[in-house]
Design a protein around this motif. Structure first.
Motif, PDB file in Angstrom:
ATOM      1  N   LYS A 131      13.211  65.203  22.881  1.00 37.99           N
ATOM      2  CA  LYS A 131      12.059  66.029  23.269  1.00 37.99           C
ATOM      3  C   LYS A 131      10.816  65.558  22.523  1.00 37.99           C
ATOM      4  CE  LYS A 131      11.709  70.528  21.962  1.00 37.99           C
ATOM      5  NZ  LYS A 131      11.776  72.011  22.043  1.00 37.99           N
ATOM      6  N   SER A 133       7.641  67.321  21.522  1.00 38.86           N
ATOM      7  CA  SER A 133       7.130  68.704  21.507  1.00 38.86           C
ATOM      8  C   SER A 133       5.686  68.815  21.020  1.00 38.86           C
ATOM      9  CB  SER A 133       8.026  69.553  20.599  1.00 38.86           C
ATOM     10  OG  SER A 133       8.070  68.983  19.297  1.00 38.86           O
ATOM     11  N   ASN A 136       2.911  71.108  22.406  1.00 42.45           N
ATOM     12  CA  ASN A 136       3.127  72.542  22.158  1.00 42.45           C
ATOM     13  C   ASN A 136       2.258  73.092  21.034  1.00 42.45           C
ATOM     14  OD1 ASN A 136       4.905  73.893  23.884  1.00 42.45           O
ATOM     15  ND2 ASN A 136       6.659  72.806  23.046  1.00 42.45           N
ATOM     16  N   ASN A 165       8.206  71.290  26.463  1.00 42.79           N
ATOM     17  CA  ASN A 165       9.180  72.337  26.145  1.00 42.79           C
ATOM     18  C   ASN A 165      10.624  71.920  26.395  1.00 42.79           C
ATOM     19  OD1 ASN A 165       7.651  74.564  25.222  1.00 42.79           O
ATOM     20  ND2 ASN A 165       6.918  74.916  27.302  1.00 42.79           N
TER      21      ASN A 165
END
Length: 250
Positions: A131, A133, A136, A165
């Motif tokens: 991921k 991220s 975010n 996400n």
């Protein structure tokens, strides 16, 4: 609780570089500095023919940057130094004259994906979901982006950078070229890694060195490129948006 560490073990001419941090193998600045130094030193060690990069513990390969340190950044210069940590490790891996094999036993996030992408051959378990991220919290995968794009292509890198996400499964990462093999268990991974690295040690070291320099052609400007990217992240981490987001991690 085990203390954070970076260590190098040499077994059958393979240099095993292992890092660990109790917070899901996140990497604060001092560990990143030690990791870059260890990779550089191992690259110059004549007793080592091939390097293997791994992390301690079973569940997470690397959770990326240390949020504890991120929260304490208060000016551009400190921000650039913080984000230069991953840049220095990626550049150490790029310049290392020896093949670096990656052993990814579990989930990897942000900077950890950058480390996996900077290995020359990366093997993983089915639990090694990835991921990016960064979006975010109001920044982006600027420092690790070039390494991930080089390995997976712009399309795949853009997909995981925008979809900040979601964890993408190991098999997807294999399809996109990040992982070469995906194994059902850590035991199978370790067996395969041992066999693969020790077999590489039977090859001509000079040939492998020449191959590595060819594989990394076109990245000669990364010392300055990644420093510039670190400055972008260092600036954005001071934004009101990111300061508010990081309060939730205190």
């Amino acid at each position: 609780m085990t203390n954070p560490y970076v260590k190098l073990d040499i077994i059958n001419q393979v240099g095993y570089i292992e890092f660990f941090h109790p917070a899901h193998n996140s990497l604060p600045g001092d560990l990143l500095t030690k990791l870059a130094q260890t990779i550089t030193e191992a690259g110059n060690n004549k007793d080592i023919k091939v390097l293997l990069l791994k992390s301690g513990g079973e569940r997470t390969f690397c959770a990326g940057a240390s949020f504890k340190e991120l929260i304490n950044i208060n000016d551009d210069a400190t921000g650039k130094i913080f984000f230069s940590g991953f840049a220095n490790v990626i550049n150490a891996m790029r310049k290392c004259p020896k093949f670096i094999i990656g052993r990814i036993q579990g989930k990897t996030v942000g900077g950890g994906v950058g480390l996996a992408a900077s290995t020359d051959y990366c093997m993983a378990t089915q639990y090694a979901a990835i991921k990016l991220s960064e979006l975010n919290i109001g920044i982006g995968p600027f420092v690790v982006g070039p390494a991930i794009e080089r390995k997976m292509g712009l399309s795949a890198m853009s997909q995981i950078a925008i979809d900040a996400n979601s964890f993408y499964p190991a098999k997807w990462a294999k399809q996109k070229g990040l992982f070469t093999q995906v194994y059902d268990s850590t035991e199978e991974l370790d067996e395969a890694v041992k066999e693969f690295t020790e077999n590489l040690c039977t090859y001509n070291v000079e040939a492998m060195k020449e191959m590595k320099s060819i594989f990394w052609q076109g990245t000669e400007d990364w010392d300055s490129l990644l420093a510039d990217r670190a400055a972008i992240s260092g600036r954005l981490v001071l934004s009101e948006f990111t300061r508010e987001k990081l309060k939730g991690f205190k």
